[in-house]
Design an enzyme around this catalytic site. Structure first.
Site, mmCIF file in Angstrom:
data_model
loop_
_atom_site.group_PDB
_atom_site.id
_atom_site.type_symbol
_atom_site.label_atom_id
_atom_site.label_comp_id
_atom_site.label_asym_id
_atom_site.label_seq_id
_atom_site.Cartn_x
_atom_site.Cartn_y
_atom_site.Cartn_z
ATOM 1 N N GLU A 183 -2.931 3.610 11.912
ATOM 2 C CA GLU A 183 -3.222 2.365 11.190
ATOM 3 C C GLU A 183 -4.671 1.950 11.405
ATOM 4 O O GLU A 183 -5.367 1.542 10.471
ATOM 5 C CB GLU A 183 -2.288 1.244 11.677
ATOM 6 C CG GLU A 183 -2.572 -0.083 10.983
ATOM 7 C CD GLU A 183 -1.974 -1.275 11.721
ATOM 8 O OE1 GLU A 183 -0.774 -1.236 12.030
ATOM 9 O OE2 GLU A 183 -2.713 -2.228 11.976
ATOM 10 N N HIS B 255 -4.954 5.339 16.770
ATOM 11 C CA HIS B 255 -3.718 5.076 16.021
ATOM 12 C C HIS B 255 -3.996 5.157 14.520
ATOM 13 O O HIS B 255 -5.028 4.681 14.040
ATOM 14 C CB HIS B 255 -3.178 3.685 16.385
ATOM 15 C CG HIS B 255 -1.801 3.444 15.848
ATOM 16 N ND1 HIS B 255 -1.579 3.042 14.550
ATOM 17 C CD2 HIS B 255 -0.582 3.573 16.411
ATOM 18 C CE1 HIS B 255 -0.277 2.920 14.353
ATOM 19 N NE2 HIS B 255 0.349 3.239 15.471
ATOM 20 N N ASN C 152 3.938 1.402 19.632
ATOM 21 C CA ASN C 152 4.484 0.040 19.698
ATOM 22 C C ASN C 152 5.606 -0.047 20.726
ATOM 23 O O ASN C 152 5.762 -1.075 21.381
ATOM 24 C CB ASN C 152 4.888 -0.462 18.299
ATOM 25 C CG ASN C 152 6.198 0.103 17.828
ATOM 26 O OD1 ASN C 152 7.244 -0.327 18.258
ATOM 27 N ND2 ASN C 152 6.152 1.094 16.953
ATOM 28 N N CYS D 266 1.168 -8.789 12.606
ATOM 29 C CA CYS D 266 2.157 -9.130 11.568
ATOM 30 C C CYS D 266 3.258 -10.034 12.143
ATOM 31 O O CYS D 266 3.516 -10.023 13.350
ATOM 32 C CB CYS D 266 2.735 -7.862 10.954
ATOM 33 S SG CYS D 266 3.839 -6.965 12.039
ATOM 34 N N CYS E 280 2.611 -0.485 4.305
ATOM 35 C CA CYS E 280 3.251 -1.792 4.508
ATOM 36 C C CYS E 280 2.378 -2.892 3.904
ATOM 37 O O CYS E 280 1.161 -2.902 4.124
ATOM 38 C CB CYS E 280 3.436 -2.025 5.998
ATOM 39 S SG CYS E 280 4.049 -3.671 6.369
HETATM 40 S S1 SF4 Z 1 4.639 -3.353 12.451
HETATM 41 FE FE1 SF4 Z 1 4.305 -4.983 10.956
HETATM 42 S S2 SF4 Z 1 2.552 -4.338 9.739
HETATM 43 FE FE2 SF4 Z 1 3.250 -2.542 10.874
HETATM 44 S S3 SF4 Z 1 4.623 -1.520 9.452
HETATM 45 FE FE3 SF4 Z 1 5.879 -2.898 10.671
HETATM 46 S S4 SF4 Z 1 6.005 -4.833 9.507
HETATM 47 FE FE4 SF4 Z 1 4.314 -3.610 8.690
#
Ligand code: SF4
Length: 286
Positions: free
Chosen positions: A131, A129, A225, A195, A101
């Site tokens: 990320e 996680h 999330n 974000c 992303c």
């Molecule tokens: S949560 Fe935000 S940063 Fe993560 S993939 Fe989705 S848009 Fe991109």
């Protein structure tokens, strides 16, 4: 008798732009005949979507060496990976498509820039996680992950610190943690890398959930999330149901609630949300 008009579905529910972009990219590759398509780790944490992808010969592997067919394509998912792993993936000899992303890339770039100037990086997020594992790779070996202000209290003292966030972090947790980190550094930069889609989702959730008697959060039980969204709602509304599909809905509270708010994690497909909303409305019509 409950009114089905009192059921609101969040405008921001469902796939965030980064996840949607990665899924579209993978489906385009598959449709263009590039098979098999391998993703480095699951594309998203949603069983319904993963089952659909597997049926199209799109599957997750952990490393290029696990790819049974080296003529396939390797896709880096929206969460991104570490720069050293990226090099390994790119030197595997297979075709590689980077679907990281752009907003995760933004966080990676901020970490790189400050790390190059000797800043220690503190990432506010979940250490396990994907990320965050990827972000840690940009700290030049000079980074720490903390989950919140309590863990930040255990940090040693640094000359220079850059505090960043997992992109899906709760904003209040980020700022409370940054305040604590400030006490552990002579110089502290605060880089809010949450974000915009996450900020919008949190804002809408806070506004709507506190006016609802029941919040239904739709999404994978293993999706970080979605779990964070459910936790946020539990602090705002009397009752919260976290369901993966419409089959898990508890009818009693749905019948008795005056106002229902339905929201979903960033990895929940629109069709799953639609089915849950339709079932909720059908129960209230009974
Ligand atoms: S949560 Fe935000 S940063 Fe993560 S993939 Fe989705 S848009 Fe991109």
């Amino acid at each position: 008798m409950p009114n089905e008009q009192d059921v609101t579905v969040a405008k921001c529910a469902g796939f965030c732009p980064g996840v949607k972009r990665a899924i579209d990219r993978v489906l385009e590759l598959e449709a263009s005949g590039k098979k098999p398509v391998y993703t480095i780790g699951p594309l998203i944490h949603n069983k319904q979507v993963t089952d659909q992808l597997n049926a199209k010969q799109i599957s997750a592997i952990n490393h290029p060496r696990e790819a049974a067919d080296k003529s396939g394509v390797l896709v880096i998912r929206a969460h991104g990976i570490t720069p050293s792993f990226q090099q390994e993936v790119e030197s595997s000899g297979m075709e590689v498509v980077d679907a990281t992303c752009p907003l995760v890339k933004h966080a990676q770039n901020i970490i790189s820039q400050f790390a190059a100037q000797g800043y220690h990086t503190v990432i506010v997020g979940d250490a396990d996680h994907a990320e965050v594992v990827g972000l840690m790779g940009y700290t030049q070996g000079n980074g720490t992950v903390v989950s919140g202000p309590e863990e930040a209290k255990e940090l040693p003292f640094f000359d220079k610190v850059n505090v960043v966030s997992q992109t899906t972090q709760k904003e209040s947790v980020f700022y409370e943690t940054a305040e604590e980190v400030k006490k552990h550094a002579a110089e502290c930069k605060i880089s809010n890398t949450i974000c915009q889609p996450t900020k919008d989702r949190q804002k809408e959730t806070i506004e709507q959930a506190q006016n609802a008697d029941l919040v239904i959060v739709v999404g994978g039980k293993h999706s970080a999330n979605t779990a964070r969204l459910a936790l946020l709602c539990k602090g705002l509304s009397h009752a919260v149901q976290h369901v993966e599909t419409e089959e898990e809905l508890e009818e009693g509270p749905i019948l008795h609630a005056k106002k229902i708010f339905i929201t979903a994690g960033a990895s929940t497909p629109g069709w799953v949300i639609d089915r849950v909303a339709a079932r909720v409305k059908a129960i209230r019509k009974q």
